[in-house]
Design a protein around this motif. Sequence first.
Motif, mmCIF file in Angstrom:
data_model
loop_
_atom_site.group_PDB
_atom_site.id
_atom_site.type_symbol
_atom_site.label_atom_id
_atom_site.label_comp_id
_atom_site.label_asym_id
_atom_site.label_seq_id
_atom_site.Cartn_x
_atom_site.Cartn_y
_atom_site.Cartn_z
ATOM 1 N N GLU A 385 30.151 76.825 21.503
ATOM 2 C CA GLU A 385 30.899 75.940 22.401
ATOM 3 C C GLU A 385 31.795 76.801 23.281
ATOM 4 O O GLU A 385 31.889 78.023 23.099
ATOM 5 N N SER A 386 32.457 76.156 24.181
ATOM 6 C CA SER A 386 33.507 76.824 24.928
ATOM 7 C C SER A 386 34.676 77.057 23.964
ATOM 8 O O SER A 386 34.919 76.243 23.093
ATOM 9 N N GLY A 387 35.349 78.173 24.101
ATOM 10 C CA GLY A 387 36.433 78.493 23.173
ATOM 11 C C GLY A 387 36.050 79.670 22.297
ATOM 12 O O GLY A 387 35.145 80.440 22.632
ATOM 13 N N ASN A 388 36.720 79.779 21.188
ATOM 14 C CA ASN A 388 36.493 80.942 20.320
ATOM 15 C C ASN A 388 35.069 81.037 19.787
ATOM 16 O O ASN A 388 34.585 82.129 19.525
ATOM 17 N N THR A 389 34.406 79.903 19.596
ATOM 18 C CA THR A 389 33.035 79.990 19.049
ATOM 19 C C THR A 389 32.120 80.745 20.008
ATOM 20 O O THR A 389 31.244 81.485 19.580
ATOM 21 N N VAL A 411 30.820 79.298 34.146
ATOM 22 C CA VAL A 411 32.038 78.612 33.739
ATOM 23 C C VAL A 411 31.551 77.734 32.592
ATOM 24 O O VAL A 411 30.448 77.252 32.624
ATOM 25 N N SER A 412 32.322 77.568 31.559
ATOM 26 C CA SER A 412 31.713 76.923 30.395
ATOM 27 C C SER A 412 32.349 75.578 30.116
ATOM 28 O O SER A 412 33.517 75.462 29.788
ATOM 29 N N THR A 413 31.543 74.547 30.279
ATOM 30 C CA THR A 413 32.014 73.176 30.209
ATOM 31 C C THR A 413 31.918 72.646 28.785
ATOM 32 O O THR A 413 30.821 72.564 28.231
ATOM 33 N N GLU A 439 37.414 71.988 17.861
ATOM 34 C CA GLU A 439 37.755 70.566 17.980
ATOM 35 C C GLU A 439 37.625 70.043 19.415
ATOM 36 O O GLU A 439 37.327 68.865 19.610
ATOM 37 N N ALA A 440 37.810 70.905 20.399
ATOM 38 C CA ALA A 440 37.714 70.424 21.780
ATOM 39 C C ALA A 440 36.272 70.007 22.091
ATOM 40 O O ALA A 440 36.024 68.902 22.580
ATOM 41 N N GLY A 441 35.315 70.866 21.763
ATOM 42 C CA GLY A 441 33.898 70.527 21.988
ATOM 43 C C GLY A 441 33.511 69.289 21.203
ATOM 44 O O GLY A 441 32.794 68.416 21.701
ATOM 45 N N GLY A 467 42.601 73.096 13.809
ATOM 46 C CA GLY A 467 43.796 72.342 14.195
ATOM 47 C C GLY A 467 44.394 72.670 15.548
ATOM 48 O O GLY A 467 45.482 72.224 15.877
ATOM 49 N N GLY A 468 43.683 73.426 16.340
ATOM 50 C CA GLY A 468 44.253 73.750 17.649
ATOM 51 C C GLY A 468 43.228 74.409 18.551
ATOM 52 O O GLY A 468 42.103 74.690 18.139
ATOM 53 N N PHE A 469 43.620 74.630 19.755
ATOM 54 C CA PHE A 469 42.782 75.353 20.707
ATOM 55 C C PHE A 469 43.171 76.823 20.551
ATOM 56 O O PHE A 469 44.126 77.304 21.176
ATOM 57 N N ALA A 470 42.409 77.517 19.698
ATOM 58 C CA ALA A 470 42.856 78.818 19.215
ATOM 59 C C ALA A 470 43.103 79.821 20.344
ATOM 60 O O ALA A 470 43.945 80.694 20.226
ATOM 61 N N GLY A 471 42.366 79.685 21.424
ATOM 62 C CA GLY A 471 42.553 80.614 22.530
ATOM 63 C C GLY A 471 43.778 80.300 23.373
ATOM 64 O O GLY A 471 44.103 81.021 24.307
ATOM 65 N N TYR A 472 44.453 79.187 23.065
ATOM 66 C CA TYR A 472 45.567 78.753 23.906
ATOM 67 C C TYR A 472 46.891 78.819 23.164
ATOM 68 O O TYR A 472 47.869 78.218 23.556
ATOM 69 N N GLY A 473 46.859 79.568 22.067
ATOM 70 C CA GLY A 473 48.050 79.650 21.231
ATOM 71 C C GLY A 473 49.177 80.406 21.915
ATOM 72 O O GLY A 473 48.975 81.060 22.931
HETATM 73 C C1 LIG Z 1 35.375 70.646 30.487
HETATM 74 C C2 LIG Z 1 36.295 71.749 30.098
HETATM 75 N N1 LIG Z 1 37.639 71.607 30.245
HETATM 76 C C3 LIG Z 1 38.467 72.600 29.857
HETATM 77 C C4 LIG Z 1 37.989 73.763 29.337
HETATM 78 C C5 LIG Z 1 38.961 74.849 28.911
HETATM 79 N N2 LIG Z 1 38.848 75.151 27.474
HETATM 80 C C6 LIG Z 1 38.071 76.147 27.027
HETATM 81 S S1 LIG Z 1 38.101 76.323 25.385
HETATM 82 C C7 LIG Z 1 39.246 75.087 25.215
HETATM 83 C C8 LIG Z 1 39.786 74.725 23.874
HETATM 84 C C9 LIG Z 1 38.920 75.152 22.728
HETATM 85 O O1 LIG Z 1 39.532 74.841 21.519
HETATM 86 P P1 LIG Z 1 38.682 74.496 20.226
HETATM 87 O O2 LIG Z 1 37.522 73.643 20.583
HETATM 88 O O3 LIG Z 1 39.586 73.979 19.190
HETATM 89 O O4 LIG Z 1 38.043 75.892 19.811
HETATM 90 P P2 LIG Z 1 38.749 77.138 19.128
HETATM 91 O O5 LIG Z 1 38.908 78.123 20.223
HETATM 92 O O6 LIG Z 1 40.019 76.693 18.486
HETATM 93 O O7 LIG Z 1 37.730 77.605 18.115
HETATM 94 C C10 LIG Z 1 39.552 74.537 26.450
HETATM 95 C C11 LIG Z 1 40.519 73.452 26.657
HETATM 96 C C12 LIG Z 1 36.576 73.892 29.259
HETATM 97 N N3 LIG Z 1 35.982 74.982 28.815
HETATM 98 N N4 LIG Z 1 35.763 72.873 29.623
#
Ligand SMILES: Cc1ncc(C[n+]2csc(CCOP(=O)(O)OP(=O)(O)O)c2C)c(N)n1
Length: 554
Positions: A385-389, A411-413, A439-441, A467-473
Amino acid sequence: MAIDVATGIARILKQEGVDWVSTFPVCRVNNALGREGVPMLMMRDDRYAVAVADAFSRITGGTRIGVCTFQGGVNAAGMQYAYAGLAQAYEDGSPVLCITDGVPIGSSGNSQFDFASSMKTVSKWFGYLDKPERVPEFMRRAFTMLRSGRPGPVILAIPHATATYDETADPYRPVKGWKTAPDPADVRAAVPMLLQAKNPLIYAGEGVIYAGASEELRALAELLNAPVITTLKAKGAFPESHPLFVGVRGDQVARYFDKSDVILAVGSSLSPGRFSHRIPDAVKKTVIHCTVDELHVNKIYPTAHAVIGDARLCLAALRKEVSDRTSGTGRSASNLAAEVKAAREEGLARYRQVMGSDEKPINPYRVYGDLMKVIDLRNSFVTHESGNTRDQLSTVFDTLIPRGFLGWGNVSTLGFSLAAAIAAKKAFPNRTSVAVTGEAGLGYMLGNLEVLLREKLGVTVLHISNGGFAGYGPGFWGPGHDPFTHSVMGPEDVDMSKVLGALGLHSERVSEPADIVPALQRALAVNASGRPAYIEFVCCQYPVYGQWVGRSAE
Ligand SMILES: Cc1ncc(C[n+]2csc(CCOP(=O)(O)OP(=O)(O)O)c2C)c(N)n1
Ligand SMILES: [Mg+2]
């Protein structure tokens, strides 16, 4: 024989080998698809209708075209929502066919939002079918664009689906798609540079996958004795167990980029973005750019030589020239393979260590390490997913076959992983299909999980629940970073495995590292009988992964 436009389109799609169409209602062409026996994969929103078809085209390397429909016309609600999926497909260059209702003549200009101009910004071609008898012409053109040149989405708007035309007047014949071979003079010019290079490097992009050129890439890399780096989207284009494979990202990737004097970029636009490298000191290096799109030459970096054409044909031509000039022996480079392998091992050592970690909450790398042990890496599909994964899996996941892993997102949606896992199950029903999300995905995909149950898709969703958006800590991106948009309800507040269990998925929550392997095995076992699975791993936040070279701080 008079038929209506929608029926004509449905029949042509069948002729083109389209087995199913993803959709979110309503689109008038759907009526004909139903009547003509083309199954529809009904998603729960329009963005996912696009994303599943987009992912299908990516995963099959464009050998099978994903097709979707969504609502357009005078009430373009679906199209407005689908726009996110279209923008992503366009950004990543995916050959997906999108069909929607067009604004009928006589109703244009009534709404604020201009349908046609917005569609043009996210497509290789936007076709407005202004006459019923143009159906074969438009479909021919669409499939020619989908199967030739640089891939990208094609959108067809159909204003009068019930208008009729004579099906026999211009009988449809399927379109094969065409490839271009490079100018032999360009090949002859490029090869001496490669042979004289002290430290040549191959930088492979997704064009290698679309061209089905993995074998040619391996053969040329071996003949040149050159290390190979792949882009995120090309992850798997080169077998990652190969001793010449450096990586996608990480310290060793930076080292080999720095060290290189000649870079052969193949199947990549060489566009530095948020999730790709910027070639360090590029002006001091010799860049040989092998691309299907000549407009990418000199786009960012000065190009010393361009070899224009399909990646497989270019690689084959380069290989032949190298072989001819060296009497088949190639470029010798003593113990380079052993060096690269050692550098990769060194670069991965810190991650391998946490892949065996017993810490609690679970370290996400432990989940990835155990996943790699449980699945057959030659018969599985995994995506991030987008984020740390994304950042973690693209650093460490061993991809042994093309599309054993799908990296995505210039860009990763958020949310695309579920669409990709569904598309992979459709493309390769016998392969394990896994989406790894945070959790965001998960939030994006929740409504669409019903599709897995309804369609009996044996897909597994793995949730790194932290429990959070780990990259946004706080402070992660250095001083001044905004920590206010980081926390969400976590595993202590809500048990997501109960939520998704109630929906009907096989679901588990895992807190003990030792339980990861058996839980994964149970999930894959239920997948085999068409039941989807969800596992929530109670994890720590661990924003550690390989960096992109030359990315400026934000
Ligand atoms: C549609 C969209 N909006 C905003 C973002 C910006 N974004 C990238 S990762 C992320 C949060 C990821 O957090 P989580 O899913 O909890 O993954 P973690 O990094 O904690 O493993 C956000 C808001 C995005 N990639 N795509
Ligand atoms: Mg998270």
